[in-house]
Design a protein around this motif. Structure first.
Motif, PDB file in Angstrom:
ATOM      1  N   GLN A  53      84.762  48.286  91.977  1.00  0.00           N
ATOM      2  CA  GLN A  53      83.686  47.700  92.760  1.00  0.00           C
ATOM      3  C   GLN A  53      82.593  48.792  92.757  1.00  0.00           C
ATOM      4  O   GLN A  53      81.603  48.210  93.352  1.00  0.00           O
ATOM      5  CB  GLN A  53      84.017  47.203  93.958  1.00  0.00           C
ATOM      6  CG  GLN A  53      84.346  48.007  95.091  1.00  0.00           C
ATOM      7  CD  GLN A  53      85.859  48.603  95.089  1.00  0.00           C
ATOM      8  OE1 GLN A  53      86.527  48.696  94.091  1.00  0.00           O
ATOM      9  NE2 GLN A  53      86.186  49.002  96.353  1.00  0.00           N
ATOM     10  N   CYS A  54      82.706  49.936  92.134  1.00  0.00           N
ATOM     11  CA  CYS A  54      81.509  50.857  92.322  1.00  0.00           C
ATOM     12  C   CYS A  54      81.066  51.392  91.047  1.00  0.00           C
ATOM     13  O   CYS A  54      81.671  51.244  90.118  1.00  0.00           O
ATOM     14  CB  CYS A  54      82.055  52.112  93.026  1.00  0.00           C
ATOM     15  SG  CYS A  54      82.575  51.933  94.751  1.00  0.00           S
ATOM     16  N   TYR A  56      79.236  54.747  88.866  1.00  0.00           N
ATOM     17  CA  TYR A  56      78.929  56.009  89.139  1.00  0.00           C
ATOM     18  C   TYR A  56      77.839  56.304  88.070  1.00  0.00           C
ATOM     19  O   TYR A  56      78.010  56.244  87.054  1.00  0.00           O
ATOM     20  CB  TYR A  56      80.054  57.030  88.836  1.00  0.00           C
ATOM     21  CG  TYR A  56      79.925  58.300  88.707  1.00  0.00           C
ATOM     22  CD1 TYR A  56      79.677  59.303  89.821  1.00  0.00           C
ATOM     23  CD2 TYR A  56      79.619  59.041  87.350  1.00  0.00           C
ATOM     24  CE1 TYR A  56      79.253  60.597  89.478  1.00  0.00           C
ATOM     25  CE2 TYR A  56      79.595  60.236  87.238  1.00  0.00           C
ATOM     26  CZ  TYR A  56      79.435  61.168  88.437  1.00  0.00           C
ATOM     27  OH  TYR A  56      78.875  62.405  88.183  1.00  0.00           O
ATOM     28  N   THR A  88      76.316  44.579  90.982  1.00  0.00           N
ATOM     29  CA  THR A  88      77.019  45.606  91.926  1.00  0.00           C
ATOM     30  C   THR A  88      76.060  45.772  93.081  1.00  0.00           C
ATOM     31  O   THR A  88      74.727  46.108  92.729  1.00  0.00           O
ATOM     32  CB  THR A  88      77.496  47.035  91.263  1.00  0.00           C
ATOM     33  OG1 THR A  88      78.199  46.810  90.208  1.00  0.00           O
ATOM     34  CG2 THR A  88      77.782  48.055  92.273  1.00  0.00           C
ATOM     35  N   GLU A  91      74.310  49.760  97.358  1.00  0.00           N
ATOM     36  CA  GLU A  91      75.048  50.784  98.080  1.00  0.00           C
ATOM     37  C   GLU A  91      76.288  51.386  97.379  1.00  0.00           C
ATOM     38  O   GLU A  91      76.848  52.182  97.981  1.00  0.00           O
ATOM     39  CB  GLU A  91      74.980  50.231  99.492  1.00  0.00           C
ATOM     40  CG  GLU A  91      76.088  48.994  99.727  1.00  0.00           C
ATOM     41  CD  GLU A  91      75.229  47.534  99.802  1.00  0.00           C
ATOM     42  OE1 GLU A  91      75.831  46.648 100.189  1.00  0.00           O
ATOM     43  OE2 GLU A  91      73.850  47.627  99.235  1.00  0.00           O
ATOM     44  N   ASN A  92      76.607  50.389  96.545  1.00  0.00           N
ATOM     45  CA  ASN A  92      77.860  51.010  95.699  1.00  0.00           C
ATOM     46  C   ASN A  92      77.714  51.512  94.436  1.00  0.00           C
ATOM     47  O   ASN A  92      78.455  51.908  93.718  1.00  0.00           O
ATOM     48  CB  ASN A  92      78.812  49.339  95.238  1.00  0.00           C
ATOM     49  CG  ASN A  92      79.510  49.191  96.713  1.00  0.00           C
ATOM     50  OD1 ASN A  92      79.333  49.407  97.696  1.00  0.00           O
ATOM     51  ND2 ASN A  92      80.287  48.146  96.296  1.00  0.00           N
ATOM     52  N   ILE A  93      76.259  51.908  94.186  1.00  0.00           N
ATOM     53  CA  ILE A  93      75.915  52.725  93.224  1.00  0.00           C
ATOM     54  C   ILE A  93      75.715  54.246  93.549  1.00  0.00           C
ATOM     55  O   ILE A  93      75.042  54.521  94.535  1.00  0.00           O
ATOM     56  CB  ILE A  93      74.581  52.130  92.664  1.00  0.00           C
ATOM     57  CG1 ILE A  93      75.111  50.679  92.102  1.00  0.00           C
ATOM     58  CG2 ILE A  93      74.086  53.034  91.248  1.00  0.00           C
ATOM     59  CD1 ILE A  93      73.797  49.950  91.345  1.00  0.00           C
ATOM     60  N   PHE A  94      76.345  55.156  93.056  1.00  0.00           N
ATOM     61  CA  PHE A  94      76.148  56.601  93.474  1.00  0.00           C
ATOM     62  C   PHE A  94      75.660  57.384  92.226  1.00  0.00           C
ATOM     63  O   PHE A  94      76.181  57.196  91.301  1.00  0.00           O
ATOM     64  CB  PHE A  94      77.638  57.108  93.638  1.00  0.00           C
ATOM     65  CG  PHE A  94      78.381  56.549  94.951  1.00  0.00           C
ATOM     66  CD1 PHE A  94      77.994  57.079  96.074  1.00  0.00           C
ATOM     67  CD2 PHE A  94      78.982  55.224  94.584  1.00  0.00           C
ATOM     68  CE1 PHE A  94      78.475  56.531  97.292  1.00  0.00           C
ATOM     69  CE2 PHE A  94      79.541  54.529  95.711  1.00  0.00           C
ATOM     70  CZ  PHE A  94      79.462  55.384  97.044  1.00  0.00           C
ATOM     71  N   HIS A 116      82.231  60.190  99.113  1.00  0.00           N
ATOM     72  CA  HIS A 116      82.788  58.598  98.868  1.00  0.00           C
ATOM     73  C   HIS A 116      84.094  58.930  98.151  1.00  0.00           C
ATOM     74  O   HIS A 116      83.766  58.994  96.811  1.00  0.00           O
ATOM     75  CB  HIS A 116      81.705  57.843  98.251  1.00  0.00           C
ATOM     76  CG  HIS A 116      82.041  56.399  97.991  1.00  0.00           C
ATOM     77  ND1 HIS A 116      82.202  55.421  99.008  1.00  0.00           N
ATOM     78  CD2 HIS A 116      82.911  55.879  97.056  1.00  0.00           C
ATOM     79  CE1 HIS A 116      82.875  54.321  98.703  1.00  0.00           C
ATOM     80  NE2 HIS A 116      83.354  54.610  97.619  1.00  0.00           N
ATOM     81  N   LEU A 131      83.220  59.853  94.328  1.00  0.00           N
ATOM     82  CA  LEU A 131      81.691  59.491  93.494  1.00  0.00           C
ATOM     83  C   LEU A 131      80.507  60.122  93.989  1.00  0.00           C
ATOM     84  O   LEU A 131      79.465  59.790  93.471  1.00  0.00           O
ATOM     85  CB  LEU A 131      81.692  58.097  93.650  1.00  0.00           C
ATOM     86  CG  LEU A 131      82.939  56.868  93.030  1.00  0.00           C
ATOM     87  CD1 LEU A 131      82.389  55.612  92.944  1.00  0.00           C
ATOM     88  CD2 LEU A 131      83.281  57.335  91.597  1.00  0.00           C
ATOM     89  N   SER A 132      80.766  61.054  94.940  1.00  0.00           N
ATOM     90  CA  SER A 132      79.628  61.497  95.376  1.00  0.00           C
ATOM     91  C   SER A 132      79.360  63.050  95.658  1.00  0.00           C
ATOM     92  O   SER A 132      78.169  63.699  95.667  1.00  0.00           O
ATOM     93  CB  SER A 132      79.640  61.095  97.340  1.00  0.00           C
ATOM     94  OG  SER A 132      80.738  61.500  97.755  1.00  0.00           O
TER      95      SER A 132
END
Length: 316
Positions: A53-54, A56, A88, A91-94, A116, A131-132
């Motif tokens: 659900q994220c 990157y 998406t 806030e779910n995009i890194f 994350h 992812l972070s």
């Protein structure tokens, strides 16, 4: 759409087109982590990957002739496009920013302190990704097929995973019924992560070993003909302070692979891969009975035309 960035629709159209196609294939193959975009349009130098659900998103460093504020606004506009097309929430995009040319060491430095971490699935196995904090997430998606090959061959075998990073090959080997997996890396951080990935999948840890060592020095300590199956996926260059020697994969691959082959049982198999664009294998100098270039057959659907790495299956 931001009128101040007239080329943005070009990026959006490209993304819509590739995502539609790749998402279908991913669903059909039951794959939840895959690459969507990689520098397809020079003005939008991103790599974009879906992790369940994220999303990157890494920006390659280029001269963009924008002031910092304008660049920030442009990035925000790009993220908005990605959020819309990939459905998406922002806030779910890194987002990460990375240099184009660098050694693998720099690539692994920690970037930030927000964390994350999440657990994703691949082929029924679990992997922790981050992812972070780092430039890479902890799971190299381009080796999905190669990992499957290792799993298919691992039953009852002693497996050695060199430059093991976060141990995804080790997990696949254990899942394939390896009698033991030895994972070697110079980074304690990645070795601990590899061990965590193994534990996540509920394996009996008794037959598996995690070795903190410089691979080149470690190979010198091995008895001949110890392992049945070896994975070697080294950095192109490495001059880590902890390494005794500077590694240059083009210059050093013959001595590295011959050391590996010495530690491999007769009839054993070595999977060797690297990311050096201009790499040429000095096949004639290797103590091997057969060498196959399997680059093409290990290339997943989401990396077609985009992949620079080479991959070989070498038999002793």
């Amino acid at each position: 759409m931001h009128t101040s960035f007239p080329k943005l629709p070009m990026f959006e159209n490209r993304l819509v087109k590739v995502f539609r196609h790749l998402r279908k294939t991913a669903r059909r193959q039951n794959i939840t982590c895959y690459r969507v975009y990689d520098d397809d349009i020079p003005e939008f130098p991103f790599s974009i990957e879906v992790y369940e659900q994220c999303v990157y998103m890494a920006e390659y460093q280029r001269r963009h002739h924008m002031e910092e504020e304008e660049h920030d606004a442009w990035l925000e506009a790009c993220i908005e496009v990605v959020a819309n097309v990939l459905e998406t929430p922002p806030e779910n995009i890194f987002l990460k920013q990375r240099q184009r040319k660098q050694n693998r060491q720099a690539q692994y430095e920690k970037l930030s302190f927000e964390r994350h971490e999440m657990v994703v699935q691949e082929a029924g196995l679990k992997f922790k990704v981050n992812l972070s904090d780092y430039l890479d997430t902890g799971l190299f998606l381009d080796h999905r097929i190669t990992r499957g090959m290792v799993r298919d061959e691992a039953a009852g075998k002693q497996v050695l995973n060199l430059f093991c990073y976060t141990g995804s090959f080790s997990v696949y080997a254990a899942a394939g019924g390896a009698s033991g997996v030895t994972s070697v890396d110079l980074s304690k951080t990645y070795l601990a992560w590899a061990e965590e990935n193994m534990r996540l999948n509920g394996f009996d840890m008794q037959p598996h070993h995690f070795v903190h060592a410089d691979v080149l020095q470690y190979l010198d300590t091995l008895a001949p003909a110890t392992f049945d199956l070896v994975i070697v996926d080294p950095p192109t260059f490495s001059n880590s302070k902890r390494m005794k020697d500077f590694l240059d994969i083009q210059r050093d691959h013959v001595s590295l692979l011959n050391k590996v082959l010495q530690a491999t049982k007769p009839g054993g198999v070595v999977y060797f891969s690297n990311n050096y664009r201009r790499f040429t294998l000095e096949a004639g100098q290797l103590n091997a009975s057969s060498i196959k270039d399997i680059t093409g057959q290990t290339m997943p659907f989401d990396f077609q035309q985009k992949m620079v790495r080479k991959c070989y299956r070498i038999e002793k």
